[in-house]
Design an enzyme around this catalytic site. Structure first.
Site, PDB file in Angstrom:
ATOM      1  N   PHE A 136       0.878  -1.427  -0.056  1.00  0.00           N
ATOM      2  CA  PHE A 136      -0.072   0.246  -0.445  1.00  0.00           C
ATOM      3  C   PHE A 136       1.259   0.999   0.257  1.00  0.00           C
ATOM      4  O   PHE A 136       2.093   1.190   0.785  1.00  0.00           O
ATOM      5  CB  PHE A 136      -1.197   0.003   1.121  1.00  0.00           C
ATOM      6  CG  PHE A 136      -1.760   1.426   1.277  1.00  0.00           C
ATOM      7  CD1 PHE A 136      -3.159   0.645   0.461  1.00  0.00           C
ATOM      8  CD2 PHE A 136      -1.951   2.234   1.221  1.00  0.00           C
ATOM      9  CE1 PHE A 136      -4.451   1.707   0.281  1.00  0.00           C
ATOM     10  CE2 PHE A 136      -2.914   3.682   1.328  1.00  0.00           C
ATOM     11  CZ  PHE A 136      -3.574   3.354   0.480  1.00  0.00           C
ATOM     12  N   ASP A 220       9.141   2.785   1.659  1.00  0.00           N
ATOM     13  CA  ASP A 220       8.472   3.195   1.250  1.00  0.00           C
ATOM     14  C   ASP A 220       7.905   3.027   3.481  1.00  0.00           C
ATOM     15  O   ASP A 220       7.797   1.910   3.819  1.00  0.00           O
ATOM     16  CB  ASP A 220       7.075   2.610   1.738  1.00  0.00           C
ATOM     17  CG  ASP A 220       5.704   3.428   1.845  1.00  0.00           C
ATOM     18  OD1 ASP A 220       5.470   4.067   3.124  1.00  0.00           O
ATOM     19  OD2 ASP A 220       4.745   3.971   0.816  1.00  0.00           O
ATOM     20  N   LYS A 249       2.945   9.474   8.692  1.00  0.00           N
ATOM     21  CA  LYS A 249       1.766   9.067   9.628  1.00  0.00           C
ATOM     22  C   LYS A 249       2.465   9.375  11.389  1.00  0.00           C
ATOM     23  O   LYS A 249       2.646  10.831  11.633  1.00  0.00           O
ATOM     24  CB  LYS A 249       1.990   7.561   9.998  1.00  0.00           C
ATOM     25  CG  LYS A 249       1.085   6.759   8.879  1.00  0.00           C
ATOM     26  CD  LYS A 249       0.995   5.204   9.362  1.00  0.00           C
ATOM     27  CE  LYS A 249       0.284   4.661   7.919  1.00  0.00           C
ATOM     28  NZ  LYS A 249      -1.122   4.820   7.734  1.00  0.00           N
TER      29      LYS A 249
HETATM   30  N1  PLP Z   1       2.412   4.470   2.423  1.00  0.00           N
HETATM   31  C1  PLP Z   1       2.042   3.098   3.805  1.00  0.00           C
HETATM   32  C2  PLP Z   1       3.098   2.721   3.584  1.00  0.00           C
HETATM   33  C3  PLP Z   1       1.105   3.230   4.026  1.00  0.00           C
HETATM   34  O1  PLP Z   1       0.710   2.803   5.041  1.00  0.00           O
HETATM   35  C4  PLP Z   1      -0.285   4.407   3.501  1.00  0.00           C
HETATM   36  C5  PLP Z   1      -1.212   4.487   4.136  1.00  0.00           C
HETATM   37  O2  PLP Z   1      -1.371   3.699   5.193  1.00  0.00           O
HETATM   38  C6  PLP Z   1       0.614   5.464   2.869  1.00  0.00           C
HETATM   39  C7  PLP Z   1       2.132   5.447   2.363  1.00  0.00           C
HETATM   40  C8  PLP Z   1       0.114   6.508   2.598  1.00  0.00           C
HETATM   41  O3  PLP Z   1      -0.398   7.309   3.414  1.00  0.00           O
HETATM   42  P1  PLP Z   1      -1.129   8.789   3.436  1.00  0.00           P
HETATM   43  O4  PLP Z   1      -2.810   8.219   3.918  1.00  0.00           O
HETATM   44  O5  PLP Z   1      -1.326  10.013   4.607  1.00  0.00           O
HETATM   45  O6  PLP Z   1      -1.029   9.319   2.268  1.00  0.00           O
END
Ligand code: PLP
Length: 391
Positions: A136, A220, A249
């Site tokens: 994700f 990520d 986050k």
């Molecule tokens: N990357 C990862 C691993 C995530 O878990 C998430 C969201 O859960 C995101 C990116 C996207 O983050 P945001 O919701 O702050 O755009």
């Protein structure tokens, strides 16, 4: 103040229904506790999808930093620099791999910056990005293009050139890489995908595969950092260093702070005019972020996450709940895989005042604040175990 019922009704009337919201309005949070508009108290073992997963709710150090900065300077635009964003960038790069930082507000935006940076850094003609099944990376069009098809329905066409392979399948990665590949993006632990932990061997092979193909490695770390997994950044578990790391986050302790961090080799790729974010790195958010990093350092929260997380996992493994197939994770990023759907467990826990989450139908997710009081954590886990044992 409006009642819970009124707030829910007004939400349904005025807010776009893109979230599957529960009929609950939260009005106050402190540490590992939340209170709804009816005055009901909850033990929060999920930390708002990890957003308060380091500091807990309304941490006094974060609140003080925001209050101080709010009276001084909230925004000046990125034609100028400002002290809090410098302090935060230094705190990140000194604990990671050096390099330089671009600030924004969400994980998705951080990944958008990473995609653009990787395309430029990899060189002309390289545009493909390899990602992993069950990953994700966010909901914006670029990040969505790297994320599984089930999230893309109705929004096609996506960015061209994404290939997805299974996490752990290095042969599939090697076959997916070619002279048009700009980067591979990997979560050091897949959050949404079920708290899936890759092996050290796989991560090292992945680094080597990227190097021999001339592709960048993007980690990520939006879910996994800072401190959550028992290291400042989760890539540090595997003895590899990425070319780009994205953060979000928990970095702002509940305030929007996200970042794209480029290793020294690529730190000056995004020259003036190549990317931007009006409010990115604004002094108010950056002050919150700097307070979070300071708190982690001063209270030794990296080691605390490692120790507390191990104790939680051990307790869940030995709780005698027959429906538990596997407990996995690192530090305080924990997945509990059940042999049946976990939705009922989440509901029953919530009815008893404990907040957890389920992903991929059968994997319960726990991401309590690292600073959660032991007695509160104990109470939450006791309830969860009771629900699981009697399922
Ligand atoms: N990357 C990862 C691993 C995530 O878990 C998430 C969201 O859960 C995101 C990116 C996207 O983050 P945001 O919701 O702050 O755009």
């Amino acid at each position: 103040m409006a009642t819970q019922r009124e707030l829910v009704e007004m939400t349904n009337k005025h807010l776009i229904p893109n979230y599957g919201r529960l009929p609950v309005a939260m009005v106050r949070g402190q540490g590992g506790r939340l209170w709804d508009a009816d005055g009901r108290e909850y033990v929060d073992l999920f930390g708002g999808f990890g957003a308060v997963g380091v500091t807990g709710h309304s941490h006094p150090a974060v609140a003080a930093a925001i209050k101080r900065q709010a009276d001084l300077l909230q925004c000046c635009g990125n034609l100028f620099t400002n002290a809090p964003q410098v302090e935060l960038a230094k705190a990140i790069t000194e604990r990671a791999f050096g390099g330089k930082v671009f600030f924004c507000h969400s994980g998705a935006e951080a990944n958008e910056a990473a995609i653009k940076l990787a395309r430029l850094a990899a060189g002309a003609g390289r545009y493909k990005i390899v990602s992993f099944n069950d990953c994700f990376h966010g909901r914006t069009m670029g990040a969505l293009s790297l994320t599984p098809e089930k999230f893309q329905k109705g929004f096609e066409p996506m960015l061209p050139g994404n290939v997805k392979v299974n996490l752990g399948d290095i042969d599939a990665v090697r076959s997916a890489l070619d002279d048009k590949t700009a980067a591979v993006i990997v979560e050091p632990i897949q959050g949404e995908g079920g708290m899936n932990v890759p092996t050290e061997r796989f991560m090292r092979d992945l680094r080597a595969a990227c190097d021999s193909a001339g592709a960048l490695l993007i980690c990520d770390e939006v879910w996994t950092a800072p401190a959550r997994t028992g290291k400042w950044f989760a890539y540090q578990h595997y003895g590899v260093t990425p070319d780009i790391m994205t953060l979000g986050k928990a970095c702002g302790g509940g305030i929007p702070v996200a970042a794209c961090v480029a290793a020294p080799k690529h730190q000056d790729v995004l020259q003036p005019g190549k990317h931007g974010c009006t409010l990115g790195g604004n002094p108010l958010c950056a002050a919150a972020g700097a307070a979070v990093f300071k708190l982690i350092e001063e209270q030794n929260l990296v080691a605390l996450a490692a120790a507390k997380g191990e104790a939680i996992m051990q307790r869940m493994r030995t709780a005698g709940a027959k429906c538990v197939k596997e407990v996995r994770g690192k530090g305080m990023m924990i997945g509990i895989e059940l042999d049946k759907p976990g939705k009922d467990v989440v509901t029953k826990c919530m009815e008893r005042g404990v907040l957890i989450n389920v992903t991929q139908e059968t994997v319960l997710r726990l991401a309590p604040a690292i600073v959660i009081e032991d007695s509160l954590l104990d109470k939450g886990l006791e309830t969860l175990i009771d629900v699981l044992v009697n399922l």
